[in-house]
Design an enzyme around this catalytic site. Structure first.
Site, PDB file in Angstrom:
ATOM      1  N   SER A 711       0.813  -1.220   0.000  1.00  0.00           N
ATOM      2  CA  SER A 711       0.000   0.000   0.000  1.00  0.00           C
ATOM      3  C   SER A 711       0.841   1.262   0.000  1.00  0.00           C
ATOM      4  CB  SER A 711      -0.924   0.002   1.227  1.00  0.00           C
ATOM      5  OG  SER A 711      -0.167   0.004   2.419  1.00  0.00           O
ATOM      6  N   LYS A 754      -6.045   3.105   9.186  1.00  0.00           N
ATOM      7  CA  LYS A 754      -5.245   4.181   8.610  1.00  0.00           C
ATOM      8  C   LYS A 754      -5.899   5.540   8.829  1.00  0.00           C
ATOM      9  CE  LYS A 754      -3.131   1.165   5.154  1.00  0.00           C
ATOM     10  NZ  LYS A 754      -2.963   0.829   3.731  1.00  0.00           N
TER      11      LYS A 754
END
Length: 819
Positions: A711, A754
């Protein structure tokens, strides 16, 4: 010769010419028979004597022996007996009462320099007027309080009769003093209430200091009143003692009688042949258990065969114990015993809200799960897997599910389990064989439909003893667990009514076949506001109670709690936060135990003195620096931010290297980013030959921490473009997403974690892949509040957001590319 008499009947007799005294009747007596004005004093413990009593005395010590010798050598052979004030203190003038009893020595049994044994006759009260203390003990000038003759009025007569009646009752209950009381009543009468009061007080078991008060009461009316109260107390104590003694005797007699009757019954049964053998009694016990159970056909047949075998085997045979233990397990399991499920959604919601703050998505999923059970009529075949960082409440959520459903709850950990036999049991051929964990759990909960929690399912191991994860497949598969066959039982047992709840920190280590059988519910962790509320509602009250404190003794200010969470407990869960609060409580408890009385208020400035320096410092976000970009990452402990740095060094040969202990996936992401930027240099404002003359270095700080995951591609690409263009990205900007060589932005996982990490770091502008738009829309509103969020499906859209390029429509963008 002169005499003075006060209203209490106190007579001060003084020597006239050294040879005569005046007695109570006013007659002259010779000096040798009178009591002297100066007496050797003997301290007594633990109670004082009273006038009119003959007592034996055994005394030890040089001072006391010397005092006895002085009294024996004197013409009057008298001494003073005085009670000490404190039994633990040494004999000293300050430790002696000022009133005692004068006594004449009737007989000396033994007397030497250290010890004395005598018999004395206690005569009259005296007060010490002057006390001398030397090596040979105490000597005192005294003033006597001779008993005055009183006219017996009706009131005193009534008191005397009450004392005599109480003494007679006392003799009936406790005959210990019967002879003494009879002798006194025989030689005394109610015409001398003072002597009667003294005698009665002497018989009681009252405390010595309490008896001293009686001795010092010169007024006969008051004295007899106090003695009567003491006698009544003594009577009550004697009655209670008699009652307790009778109860104990009755209990012992009953036990002895029961023992003898049982022994006689055994003998009678043995003579008549009615006594059953041990194995017959065991068989009847197993048959009684089977009446309430619903065994399947195979299990029923096995039990019958084993019961027949039990009757044939000798009790001394090793096989007998094996068969008996096997039957014990078969008949103790809750075959077909189901507890009543509760499908009340309102009650379930209240229980979940009571035990947990936040986690609304998890609560909604559980309520949906219960609602389906209500419509269907049962919730069999349900296997949930709660996944999240440590300390977010996975285990307690499982317990709340059991409470909401009204089911029994049992928890065991799979962490580190390496032996397949712990799941499916040992075969009965082995010594010490036992069933597996699941059958043991069913025995404990006593119902066939409990909630079983399998903790740490992601940490299950494998070894030469088998693969426990593979053994779990049969247990957790709804198509197979209705006939789960444990190696020890060796008959099918129905586990389909059990609700399984597993917990894990991550899904990567769970075998795919096992994960396929479970429904995953994620618990992502808590933001600061949620932790604040959890601490206020649950953790602080619980810690106060466990440490013996109250909210009136200690309180934690909101700003201090906020600083504690941000500086000492920044993890996703609340376990470390709870430990820090416990440390505060321990420090406060120590202060209160040391004598502190005022309320303790913990302020922000006090945290360093209580907890030391903060563990976490504010996350440094380097903004306005070309080549530095903030990325968002997921870890097993929750979300985190990463600073990705890029720089280029002028070199004759081009090259690219990465540092920061990156995993293989992140290394691939960095190489893709490098290739993508190198292929589109002119499009992003750099010379086409830039990389031909520069060596590029990409670094992810905190090099001691391993980092990996798919990511970071867009973040690395943006760092390279920022470096080569010399333009920093926007302030408060964070991003995440994977990149392909053609510039497509791929979706990522851990979006909620996140987002939480971005809020904690103070980032306000976020960029996510377009494929994660639906995930972001499902987040609670309090997480999305105040954030400017962009979604990108292609890197050119990332570039426009990161560097605030003017937005272009797809058509104009194509025209610009052609130009």
């Amino acid at each position: 010769m002169s005499t003075e008499q006060d209203q209490n009947g106190v007579v001060d007799a003084e020597l006239n010419n050294g040879s005569t005294h005046i007695d109570e009747s006013g007659s002259l007596i010779i000096a040798s028979q009178a009591l002297p004005n100066e007496l050797p004093i003997v301290p007594l413990r633990p109670r004082p004597p009273f006038p009119g009593v003959i007592i034996p005395m055994a005394l030890g010590g040089k001072a006391q022996a010397a005092a006895i010798k002085r009294a024996v050598d004197s013409p009057h052979q008298s001494l003073g007996l005085v009670l000490v004030r404190d039994l633990e203190e040494d004999d000293a003038p300050a430790n002696l009462h000022r009133m005692g009893v004068a006594a004449k020595i009737l007989k000396v049994i033994h007397l030497d320099e250290e010890n004395a044994q005598i018999i004395v006759n206690c005569l009259e009260r005296f007060s010490i007027t002057d006390l001398y203390h030397g090596d040979e003990g105490f000597q005192a000038q005294v003033r006597y309080h001779f008993a005055a003759e009183l006219s017996v009025n009706p009131e005193l007569k009534a008191y005397s009769m009450a004392i005599i009646a109480t003494l007679k009752e006392l003799v009936q209950i406790n005959p210990l003093y019967s002879e003494e009381i009879k002798m006194f009543l025989h030689r005394s009468s109610m015409d001398d209430p003072g002597r009667l009061a003294d005698f009665a007080a002497n018989l009681t078991s009252a405390d010595g200091q309490e008896l001293q008060k009686i001795l010092e009461t010169l007024d006969v009316r008051k004295r007899i009143d106090r003695v009567l109260i003491l006698l009544k107390k003594e009577l009550e104590v004697s009655r209670l003692q008699t009652k307790i003694t009778k109860q104990i005797e009755k209990k012992i007699s009953a036990q002895q009688r029961e023992f003898f009757l049982k022994e006689q019954l055994k003998a009678i049964k043995k003579e008549l042949g009615l006594e059953k053998e041990g194995k017959t009694a065991e068989a009847e016990k197993f048959q009684a258990r089977l009446k309430d159970l619903k065994l399947n056909e195979e299990a029923k047949k096995t039990v019958e065969e084993e019961l027949e075998k039990l009757q044939l085997i000798e009790p001394n045979s090793p096989e007998y114990n094996v068969t008996r233990n096997y039957l014990d397990w078969l008949t103790i399991l809750p075959w077909g015993k189901l507890s009543q499920d509760s499908y009340n959604l309102e009650r379930a919601r209240r229980i979940l809200d009571r035990d947990h703050h936040g986690l609304n998505d998890v609560k909604d999923r559980i309520l949906e799960f219960i609602a389906v059970g209500k419509m269907k009529g049962d919730i069999s075949g349900s296997i949930l897997c709660l996944v999240g960082p440590p300390g977010v409440g996975k285990t307690s959520v499982g317990k709340s599910i059991a409470d909401a459903l009204g089911r029994s709850f049992f928890r065991f950990s799979l962490g580190g389990m390496r032996d397949e036999a712990e799941i499916k049991g040992h075969r009965r051929t082995y010594i010490g064989a036992m069933p597996g964990k699941f059958i043991q759990a069913m025995k404990t909960v006593k119902t066939a439909n409990p909630v079983l929690m399998l903790d740490e399912i992601d940490k299950i191991g494998a070894s030469f003893q088998g693969d426990p994860a593979s053994a779990l497949l049969e247990v957790l598969d709804p198509e197979q667990n209705s006939a789960f066959r444990d190696h020890y039982l060796d008959v099918p047992y129905d586990l389909s009514n059990v609700m399984f709840v597993a917990t894990a920190n991550q899904l990567d280590t769970i075998p795919a076949a096992l994960l396929d059988r479970m429904e995953v519910i994620r618990l992502s962790g808590y933001i600061l506001e949620e932790k604040l509320e959890i601490a206020r509602r649950y953790l602080i009250p619980k810690a106060l109670k466990n440490h013996g404190l109250t909210k009136e003794q200690l309180s934690i200010r909101k700003d201090a709690l906020t600083a504690l969470i941000d500086g000492y407990a920044r993890e996703a869960g609340v376990r470390n936060l709870e430990n820090r609060i416990k440390k505060l409580m321990r420090r406060a408890a120590r202060e209160f135990a040391g004598g502190h009385t005022d309320k303790i208020i913990v302020r922000r400035k006090d945290l360093v003195s209580y907890l030391g320096q903060p563990v976490f410092t504010p996350e440094e976000i380097f903004e306005g620096v070309p080549g530095v970009v903030t990325g968002l990452a997921w870890t097993s402990m929750g979300g985190a931010t990463l600073q990705i740095e890029a720089t280029a060094v002028l070199s004759k040969s081009k090259g690219f290297k990465q540092t920061g202990q990156l995993g293989s996936v992140m290394v691939e992401s960095s190489e893709i980013a490098y290739s993508y930027v190198m292929a589109h240099l002119e499009q992003y404002g750099a010379p086409a030959d830039f990389f031909d003359s520069h060596f590029v270095h990409l670094h992810v700080p905190a090099g001691a921490t391993p980092k990996d995951g798919p990511s970071a591609g867009v973040t690395m690409t943006t760092a390279l473009i920022s470096m080569l263009s010399g333009r920093p990205v926007r302030k408060g900007f964070g991003m995440t997403g994977e990149l392909t060589l053609t510039g497509r932005v791929l979706p990522i996982g851990g979006l909620k974690e996140k987002t939480i990490a971005a809020r904690r770091a103070g980032l306000t502008i976020l960029l996510f892949p377009e494929g994660n738009r639906k995930d972001f829309e499902e987040l609670p509103d309090y997480l999305k509040e105040g954030l400017e969020v962009h979604f990108a499906g292609d890197y050119r859209e990332v570039f426009e957001v990161a560097f605030e390029e003017k937005r272009l429509s797809p058509a104009r963008r194509r025209d610009k590319e052609k130009t």
